[in-house]
Design an enzyme around this catalytic site. Structure first.
Site, PDB file in Angstrom:
ATOM      1  CB  CYS A   1      -0.930   0.004   1.193  1.00 14.10           C
ATOM      2  SG  CYS A   1      -1.963  -1.457   1.202  1.00 14.10           S
TER       3      CYS A   1
ATOM      4  CG  HIS B   1      -3.039   3.317   3.004  1.00 13.53           C
ATOM      5  ND1 HIS B   1      -3.736   3.155   1.830  1.00 13.53           N
ATOM      6  CD2 HIS B   1      -3.024   2.090   3.611  1.00 13.53           C
ATOM      7  CE1 HIS B   1      -4.120   1.899   1.721  1.00 13.53           C
ATOM      8  NE2 HIS B   1      -3.704   1.237   2.786  1.00 13.53           N
TER       9      HIS B   1
ATOM     10  CG  ASN C   1      -7.092  -0.496   2.197  1.00 13.65           C
ATOM     11  OD1 ASN C   1      -6.431  -0.061   1.251  1.00 13.65           O
ATOM     12  ND2 ASN C   1      -6.541  -1.126   3.222  1.00 13.65           N
TER      13      ASN C   1
HETATM   14  N1  ACO Z   1     -18.583  -7.599  10.858  1.00 13.36           N
HETATM   15  C1  ACO Z   1     -18.913  -7.930  12.110  1.00 13.36           C
HETATM   16  N2  ACO Z   1     -18.031  -8.361  13.009  1.00 13.36           N
HETATM   17  C2  ACO Z   1     -16.755  -8.466  12.611  1.00 13.36           C
HETATM   18  C3  ACO Z   1     -16.335  -8.130  11.318  1.00 13.36           C
HETATM   19  C4  ACO Z   1     -17.308  -7.684  10.417  1.00 13.36           C
HETATM   20  N3  ACO Z   1     -17.039  -7.333   9.153  1.00 13.36           N
HETATM   21  N4  ACO Z   1     -15.001  -8.309  11.210  1.00 13.36           N
HETATM   22  C5  ACO Z   1     -14.585  -8.747  12.422  1.00 13.36           C
HETATM   23  N5  ACO Z   1     -15.651  -8.846  13.267  1.00 13.36           N
HETATM   24  C6  ACO Z   1     -15.667  -9.279  14.660  1.00 13.36           C
HETATM   25  C7  ACO Z   1     -14.515 -10.188  15.001  1.00 13.36           C
HETATM   26  O1  ACO Z   1     -14.840 -11.521  14.662  1.00 13.36           O
HETATM   27  C8  ACO Z   1     -14.428  -9.998  16.507  1.00 13.36           C
HETATM   28  O2  ACO Z   1     -15.420 -10.768  17.114  1.00 13.36           O
HETATM   29  P1  ACO Z   1     -15.129 -11.489  18.550  1.00 13.36           P
HETATM   30  O3  ACO Z   1     -14.861 -10.367  19.499  1.00 13.36           O
HETATM   31  O4  ACO Z   1     -16.385 -12.239  18.778  1.00 13.36           O
HETATM   32  O5  ACO Z   1     -13.910 -12.348  18.315  1.00 13.36           O
HETATM   33  C9  ACO Z   1     -14.817  -8.529  16.694  1.00 13.36           C
HETATM   34  O6  ACO Z   1     -15.502  -8.138  15.493  1.00 13.36           O
HETATM   35  C10 ACO Z   1     -13.645  -7.602  16.927  1.00 13.36           C
HETATM   36  O7  ACO Z   1     -12.649  -7.884  15.939  1.00 13.36           O
HETATM   37  P2  ACO Z   1     -11.321  -7.076  15.854  1.00 13.36           P
HETATM   38  O8  ACO Z   1     -10.474  -7.636  14.770  1.00 13.36           O
HETATM   39  O9  ACO Z   1     -10.727  -6.969  17.219  1.00 13.36           O
HETATM   40  O10 ACO Z   1     -11.906  -5.623  15.441  1.00 13.36           O
HETATM   41  P3  ACO Z   1     -11.148  -4.272  15.286  1.00 13.36           P
HETATM   42  O11 ACO Z   1     -11.881  -3.238  16.039  1.00 13.36           O
HETATM   43  O12 ACO Z   1      -9.670  -4.419  15.492  1.00 13.36           O
HETATM   44  O13 ACO Z   1     -11.386  -3.953  13.749  1.00 13.36           O
HETATM   45  C11 ACO Z   1     -10.237  -4.027  11.633  1.00 13.36           C
HETATM   46  C12 ACO Z   1     -10.909  -4.840  12.749  1.00 13.36           C
HETATM   47  C13 ACO Z   1     -11.286  -3.141  10.986  1.00 13.36           C
HETATM   48  C14 ACO Z   1      -9.672  -5.007  10.608  1.00 13.36           C
HETATM   49  C15 ACO Z   1      -9.112  -3.166  12.230  1.00 13.36           C
HETATM   50  O14 ACO Z   1      -8.302  -3.935  13.070  1.00 13.36           O
HETATM   51  C16 ACO Z   1      -8.270  -2.513  11.174  1.00 13.36           C
HETATM   52  O15 ACO Z   1      -8.725  -1.694  10.411  1.00 13.36           O
HETATM   53  N6  ACO Z   1      -6.962  -2.843  11.123  1.00 13.36           N
HETATM   54  C17 ACO Z   1      -6.070  -2.292  10.151  1.00 13.36           C
HETATM   55  C18 ACO Z   1      -6.366  -2.905   8.843  1.00 13.36           C
HETATM   56  C19 ACO Z   1      -5.568  -2.276   7.755  1.00 13.36           C
HETATM   57  O16 ACO Z   1      -5.146  -1.158   7.833  1.00 13.36           O
HETATM   58  N7  ACO Z   1      -5.375  -3.057   6.727  1.00 13.36           N
HETATM   59  C20 ACO Z   1      -4.756  -2.674   5.562  1.00 13.36           C
HETATM   60  C21 ACO Z   1      -3.363  -2.151   5.698  1.00 13.36           C
HETATM   61  S1  ACO Z   1      -2.337  -2.631   4.434  1.00 13.36           S
HETATM   62  C22 ACO Z   1      -3.250  -2.738   3.129  1.00 13.36           C
HETATM   63  O17 ACO Z   1      -3.932  -1.756   2.832  1.00 13.36           O
HETATM   64  C23 ACO Z   1      -3.330  -4.008   2.320  1.00 13.36           C
END
Ligand code: ACO
Length: 317
Positions: free
Chosen positions: A108, A242, A272
């Site tokens: 990215c 980003h 994204n």
């Molecule tokens: N809908 C509903 N629930 C969901 C979803 C969804 N789409 N996705 C995950 N959950 C659930 C999980 O299963 C978990 O449930 P549990 O507590 O029962 O186990 C709960 O939500 C919390 O999950 P987390 O992963 O802890 O949620 P978080 O608040 O961290 O958000 C996210 C997840 C959005 C992926 C976040 O961590 C994030 O944005 N991280 C950075 C991602 C990123 O930047 N990626 C790209 C960078 S590089 C590139 O661009 C390729």
């Protein structure tokens, strides 16, 4: 180098959170609250090369030059239908340019890496006008039954044309080999000689780990760049980060003690789009008349590797 033209192209299919609710155990509320995303644009019948070509033609027109005036094409891309030839080679033929072409994969952060390479080539006198392109289809890397990744991504292509001039104030590229928190492995063709075990599968991402690393590294890069340039955070008109997650953008704004008016975003309606996100945002700002000559802009991205790239530019079109 300075940027003299920008362009972008999006797929026509808009996928809303409500549409994802129809086949995933997710909700509009969860996606909006955790990511800031309402919808994303996803490739259906288009080819990524067509979006890349459209964005390139728009950038070249905006620059007021002809495709044959381009003497180098650098394309940031993680995946497309071809492993080889590079997307830059395909685009060159479609736009009618005649020049050397190269693809860059810095995940990215790739658009910032490509801009930095373009600056080096211009400074060395080896090129005059360079097309820097970022075209991505991350929706083809994820498992569409995995709600924790597939809801996050959209596709698109952004392009700029750069030439010699006063534009790049500073840049900073970093890579820390941390390959276990974000990866996508493709299967290669079998041979009669392969004896090692090989695994392939859709994108794996440790969201929390990526989140923390992204906020810390991006805000560190920006602070270092500002210090080096003798600038205060408020000397910058816009921070183009980003577009991975709205909460990441808010956390970086918080680290820099700036309000959100400094952080334009399109993650809400584009998702994204990997390395295309900053290029898409730049074109949006330019075409909506929000950039004036002399404005200082920060661009900062992070991605698999773990790579980061950041730069300060002065808008002088
Ligand atoms: N809908 C509903 N629930 C969901 C979803 C969804 N789409 N996705 C995950 N959950 C659930 C999980 O299963 C978990 O449930 P549990 O507590 O029962 O186990 C709960 O939500 C919390 O999950 P987390 O992963 O802890 O949620 P978080 O608040 O961290 O958000 C996210 C997840 C959005 C992926 C976040 O961590 C994030 O944005 N991280 C950075 C991602 C990123 O930047 N990626 C790209 C960078 S590089 C590139 O661009 C390729």
């Amino acid at each position: 180098m300075r940027i003299i033209g920008t362009g972008r192209a999006h797929p026509s299919k808009v996928v809303t959170n409500a549409m994802l609710e129809q086949f995933l155990d997710t909700s509009d509320e969860w996606i909006k609250e955790r990511t800031g995303m309402s919808e994303r644009k996803i490739i259906t019948s288009e080819k990524l090369e067509d979006l890349a070509t459209e964005a390139s033609i728009l950038a070249i027109k905006d620059a007021g030059i002809e495709p044959t005036d381009i003497d180098y094409i650098i394309c940031s891309n993680v995946v497309n239908e071809y492993v080889t030839p590079g997307l830059s080679c395909i685009v060159q033929g479609k736009i009618g340019a005649k020049c050397a072409c190269v693809d860059v994969n810095a995940a990215c952060s790739g658009f910032i890496y490509a801009l930095d390479m373009a600056d080096d080539r211009i400074r060395s006198g080896k090129a005059k006008n360079i097309l820097v392109l970022a075209a991505e289809e991350p929706t083809r890397m994820v498992d569409w039954s995995d709600r924790s990744t597939c809801v996050l991504f959209g596709d698109g292509a952004g392009a700029v044309v750069v030439t010699g001039g006063k534009g790049l104030i500073g840049s900073r590229l970093t890579t820390v080999s941390k390959t276990d928190c974000l990866y996508y492995v493709r299967k290669l063709e079998p041979t009669p000689y392969i004896t090692k075990e090989e695994n392939a599968g859709p994108m794996y991402m440790n969201g929390r780990e990526v989140f923390k690393t992204a906020v810390l590294s991006s805000s560190f890069d920006i602070k270092r760049l500002l210090d080096k340039a003798g600038l205060k955070p408020t000397d910058i008109k816009y921070y183009l980060l980003h577009q991975a997650n709205m909460r990441i953008i808010e956390a970086i704004a918080n680290q820099l003690q700036l309000d959100m008016s400094y952080f334009p975003h399109n993650v809400d309606y584009c998702g994204n789009t990997s390395s295309a996100s900053v290029a898409l945002l730049l074109d949006e700002l330019h075409r909506s008349g929000k950039l004036q000559n002399g404005d200082k802009l920060v661009m900062s991205a992070f991605g698999a590797g773990f790579t980061t790239g950041a730069c300060i530019i002065e808008w002088n079109k």
